[in-house]
Design a protein around this motif. Sequence first.
Motif, PDB file in Angstrom:
ATOM      1  N   MET A 142       0.692  -1.095   0.037  1.00 51.34           N
ATOM      2  CA  MET A 142      -0.010  -0.112  -0.004  1.00 51.34           C
ATOM      3  C   MET A 142       0.839   1.316  -0.051  1.00 51.34           C
ATOM      4  O   MET A 142       0.816   1.964  -0.739  1.00 51.34           O
ATOM      5  N   ILE A 143       1.773   1.142   0.752  1.00 50.51           N
ATOM      6  CA  ILE A 143       3.092   2.329   1.010  1.00 50.51           C
ATOM      7  C   ILE A 143       4.258   1.804   0.961  1.00 50.51           C
ATOM      8  O   ILE A 143       4.579   0.708   1.588  1.00 50.51           O
ATOM      9  N   ARG A 144       5.127   2.270  -0.012  1.00 49.17           N
ATOM     10  CA  ARG A 144       6.312   1.739  -0.059  1.00 49.17           C
ATOM     11  C   ARG A 144       7.150   2.981  -0.270  1.00 49.17           C
ATOM     12  O   ARG A 144       7.413   3.723  -1.382  1.00 49.17           O
ATOM     13  N   LEU A 145       8.137   3.438   0.670  1.00 49.01           N
ATOM     14  CA  LEU A 145       9.281   4.365   0.455  1.00 49.01           C
ATOM     15  C   LEU A 145      10.600   3.522   0.252  1.00 49.01           C
ATOM     16  O   LEU A 145      10.996   2.692   1.269  1.00 49.01           O
ATOM     17  N   GLU A 146      11.267   3.794  -0.679  1.00 46.53           N
ATOM     18  CA  GLU A 146      12.468   3.355  -1.131  1.00 46.53           C
ATOM     19  C   GLU A 146      13.859   4.184  -0.904  1.00 46.53           C
ATOM     20  O   GLU A 146      13.870   5.219  -1.722  1.00 46.53           O
ATOM     21  N   GLN A 147      14.654   4.088   0.162  1.00 46.55           N
ATOM     22  CA  GLN A 147      15.662   4.687   0.383  1.00 46.55           C
ATOM     23  C   GLN A 147      15.533   6.309  -0.019  1.00 46.55           C
ATOM     24  O   GLN A 147      16.051   6.978  -0.796  1.00 46.55           O
ATOM     25  N   VAL A 148      14.425   6.737   0.585  1.00 46.69           N
ATOM     26  CA  VAL A 148      13.916   8.382   0.357  1.00 46.69           C
ATOM     27  C   VAL A 148      14.766   9.259   1.263  1.00 46.69           C
ATOM     28  O   VAL A 148      14.939   9.097   2.514  1.00 46.69           O
ATOM     29  N   SER A 149      15.218  10.107   0.594  1.00 48.25           N
ATOM     30  CA  SER A 149      15.817  11.310   1.244  1.00 48.25           C
ATOM     31  C   SER A 149      15.175  12.727   0.876  1.00 48.25           C
ATOM     32  O   SER A 149      14.389  12.662  -0.140  1.00 48.25           O
ATOM     33  N   LYS A 150      14.930  13.566   1.816  1.00 47.50           N
ATOM     34  CA  LYS A 150      14.256  14.899   1.544  1.00 47.50           C
ATOM     35  C   LYS A 150      15.071  15.809   2.172  1.00 47.50           C
ATOM     36  O   LYS A 150      15.326  15.857   3.276  1.00 47.50           O
ATOM     37  N   VAL A 151      15.803  16.720   1.309  1.00 45.36           N
ATOM     38  CA  VAL A 151      16.263  17.867   1.775  1.00 45.36           C
ATOM     39  C   VAL A 151      15.483  19.222   1.374  1.00 45.36           C
ATOM     40  O   VAL A 151      15.312  19.482   0.161  1.00 45.36           O
ATOM     41  N   TYR A 152      15.205  20.154   2.395  1.00 42.84           N
ATOM     42  CA  TYR A 152      14.461  21.394   1.998  1.00 42.84           C
ATOM     43  C   TYR A 152      15.309  22.409   1.704  1.00 42.84           C
ATOM     44  O   TYR A 152      16.682  22.456   2.043  1.00 42.84           O
TER      45      TYR A 152
ATOM     46  N   LEU B 280       3.702  11.494   1.079  1.00 44.55           N
ATOM     47  CA  LEU B 280       2.850  10.218   0.554  1.00 44.55           C
ATOM     48  C   LEU B 280       1.718  11.063  -0.059  1.00 44.55           C
ATOM     49  O   LEU B 280       0.958  10.681  -0.944  1.00 44.55           O
ATOM     50  N   LEU B 281       1.458  12.365   0.219  1.00 38.26           N
ATOM     51  CA  LEU B 281       0.025  13.289  -0.533  1.00 38.26           C
ATOM     52  C   LEU B 281       0.835  14.109  -1.677  1.00 38.26           C
ATOM     53  O   LEU B 281       0.216  14.900  -2.427  1.00 38.26           O
ATOM     54  N   ARG B 282       2.184  13.818  -1.785  1.00 31.36           N
ATOM     55  CA  ARG B 282       2.848  14.697  -2.714  1.00 31.36           C
ATOM     56  C   ARG B 282       2.619  16.091  -2.872  1.00 31.36           C
ATOM     57  O   ARG B 282       2.332  16.989  -3.680  1.00 31.36           O
TER      58      ARG B 282
ATOM     59  N   VAL C 156       8.757   6.977  -4.011  1.00 30.70           N
ATOM     60  CA  VAL C 156       7.670   6.691  -3.006  1.00 30.70           C
ATOM     61  C   VAL C 156       6.747   6.139  -3.897  1.00 30.70           C
ATOM     62  O   VAL C 156       6.081   6.849  -5.002  1.00 30.70           O
ATOM     63  N   TYR C 157       5.817   4.946  -3.083  1.00 27.23           N
ATOM     64  CA  TYR C 157       4.765   4.365  -3.915  1.00 27.23           C
ATOM     65  C   TYR C 157       3.555   4.232  -3.115  1.00 27.23           C
ATOM     66  O   TYR C 157       3.670   3.980  -1.574  1.00 27.23           O
TER      67      TYR C 157
ATOM     68  N   ASN D 182      -1.199   2.417  -6.478  1.00 23.17           N
ATOM     69  CA  ASN D 182      -0.254   2.053  -7.590  1.00 23.17           C
ATOM     70  C   ASN D 182       0.307   3.371  -8.134  1.00 23.17           C
ATOM     71  O   ASN D 182       0.616   3.238  -9.295  1.00 23.17           O
ATOM     72  N   PHE D 183       0.394   4.329  -7.436  1.00 22.99           N
ATOM     73  CA  PHE D 183       0.884   5.381  -7.884  1.00 22.99           C
ATOM     74  C   PHE D 183       2.494   5.617  -7.606  1.00 22.99           C
ATOM     75  O   PHE D 183       2.719   5.298  -6.485  1.00 22.99           O
ATOM     76  N   ASP D 184       3.285   5.953  -8.514  1.00 21.46           N
ATOM     77  CA  ASP D 184       4.737   6.289  -8.372  1.00 21.46           C
ATOM     78  C   ASP D 184       4.715   7.750  -8.139  1.00 21.46           C
ATOM     79  O   ASP D 184       4.937   8.743  -8.938  1.00 21.46           O
ATOM     80  N   VAL D 185       4.708   8.094  -6.719  1.00 20.59           N
ATOM     81  CA  VAL D 185       4.140   9.409  -6.451  1.00 20.59           C
ATOM     82  C   VAL D 185       5.107  10.567  -6.737  1.00 20.59           C
ATOM     83  O   VAL D 185       4.787  11.496  -7.301  1.00 20.59           O
ATOM     84  N   ALA D 186       6.386  10.029  -6.560  1.00 16.99           N
ATOM     85  CA  ALA D 186       7.428  11.137  -6.878  1.00 16.99           C
ATOM     86  C   ALA D 186       7.410  11.525  -8.519  1.00 16.99           C
ATOM     87  O   ALA D 186       7.901  12.596  -8.652  1.00 16.99           O
ATOM     88  N   ARG D 187       7.193  10.596  -9.120  1.00 13.12           N
ATOM     89  CA  ARG D 187       7.239  10.881 -10.794  1.00 13.12           C
ATOM     90  C   ARG D 187       6.110  11.041 -11.433  1.00 13.12           C
ATOM     91  O   ARG D 187       6.066  11.269 -12.803  1.00 13.12           O
ATOM     92  N   MET D 188       4.809  11.032 -10.746  1.00 16.34           N
ATOM     93  CA  MET D 188       3.538  10.995 -11.335  1.00 16.34           C
ATOM     94  C   MET D 188       3.507  12.607 -12.013  1.00 16.34           C
ATOM     95  O   MET D 188       3.968  13.435 -11.330  1.00 16.34           O
TER      96      MET D 188
END
Lengths: 300, 229
Positions: free
Chosen positions: B1-11, B49-51, B60-61, B64-70
């Motif tokens: 349902m939710i999958r984060l793969e090696q996610v980094s976020k720098v503001y 998750l909410l983009r 980030v999935y 069925n959405f590839d959230v980061a790239r949609m």
Amino acid sequence: MRASFVFSEVVTGLRRNITMTIAMIITTAISLALLGGGLLVVRMIDKTKTLYQDKVEVSVYLTNDVSSSDNGCVNDPCRTLHSALRADPAVEDVDFENREQAYERFKRIFEAQPELVKLARPEALPASFRVKLKDPDRPEVITQTYGGRAGVDTIADQSEFLDRFFNALNGFRNITFAVALFMAIAALLLISNTVQLSAFTRRTEVGIMRLVGATRWYTQLPFLLEAMVTGLIGALLAIGLLVLAKLSFLDDVLADPISAGVVRSVEGLDILLVSPWLLLVALGVSATTGYVTLRLYVRT
Amino acid sequence: MIRLEQVSKVYKTSTRPALENVSVEVDKGEFVFLIGPSGSGKSTFLRLLLREEVPSKGRVYVANFDVARMARRRVPRLRQSIGCVFQDFRLLANKTVAENVAFALEVIGKPRHTIRKVVPEVLELVGLEGKAERMPHELSGGEQQRVAIARAFVNRPLMLLADEPTGNLDPDTSQDIMLLLERINRTGTTVLMATHDHSIVDSMRRRVVELDLGRVVRDDARGVYGVGR
């Protein structure tokens, strides 16, 4: 898309910022009324030009000598001039007017001022050729060809006066357009400001809308429509102002020149023809401004 | 349902990453607590998750959405499959309880007859039958949060994200809200709840993912708040 929902959002939005809405409508209306006024002046100039087009005459005044001696234009130099003018390809028609005829016309023109008529003597008025041109825009042809010829005193060209008259009208039109432009800028800023204000007062709603997955159209259309509705009301008000100006003011002020055939009146039809442009401009400008503002200032 | 793969976020405004190399997988129907001190990255986690944000690195999935790239225009579809609840309820003060819930459906273009049918159903589910015509300010905090939950759940999302939903409520009311979230979870809805509330986490004994300084420091299947620190 649920039309009723969007519509109720628009009405709420306009009511919430009622003072801004009114300011927006008034500036839009004034700027559009000025624009419409300018367009009407353009139409009036065009119509008045055609009115004069077939009336423009060049008067070739004859010397005192010729005027007094040659009443029927049968001797030289009058006769030569007459035939030369008749043969001239630039001339449509030429009439000879002797001293007595000139005096009659003078009396007719100034019949309202009998003391002026009393002062005038036929001897003071020159005989003349009244020349009608094929191309009324080029009176200088006559001036150049016949100025200085034997028997010719002066050549008077009405178009010089008309040019000045039309210049005045054009100037009036330009000023109207300039003021309209400034008002339009004010209206534009107000529209932009109102859209921002509206978006700000509704930030909670918009936030929730985005969160629950409303499309951009759903979140932004109400703001856009708000701007367009005020633009539309402004345009309708502007048209009303034009009609009111015609009925209460223009018709009165221009009554004399119109009946004298100096200028053409502004008809209801003119306003009717200008109105769609005002509506189009209002909707176009408000929609564009609203859209650009949303793009620049409101997060989607 | 939710999958984060090696996610980094720098503001952009910060040198320290808000999330660093985070990998988490949540299955359908799970109930997960996301815990950690302020600034540990919980909010960033939810926003990804909410983009609301896109990751600087990683994938980030959600569903069925590839959230980061949609594509941007598909984001509304993603958000329609996620329900959201916040600490401050975020109700519309000028709308009644029923209107607040209906609003979430109106703005995504649901037909009126559907709205008329499902709004009373969901109000009954959250225990607010009979209060449909009340205004938010006439309700207690717990009741307001129920309205918010009803609004988040009325479109039957695949998952419910709750950001400190009990942060403004007293312990008893918090318990009621937790019971409600459990009930929603039992319908098969995945629930992800960020919280500081020790007693709730300790009493529920559900999966706990703990973040600290942007890293996952613990992922217990049946965790409590305090252990492992």
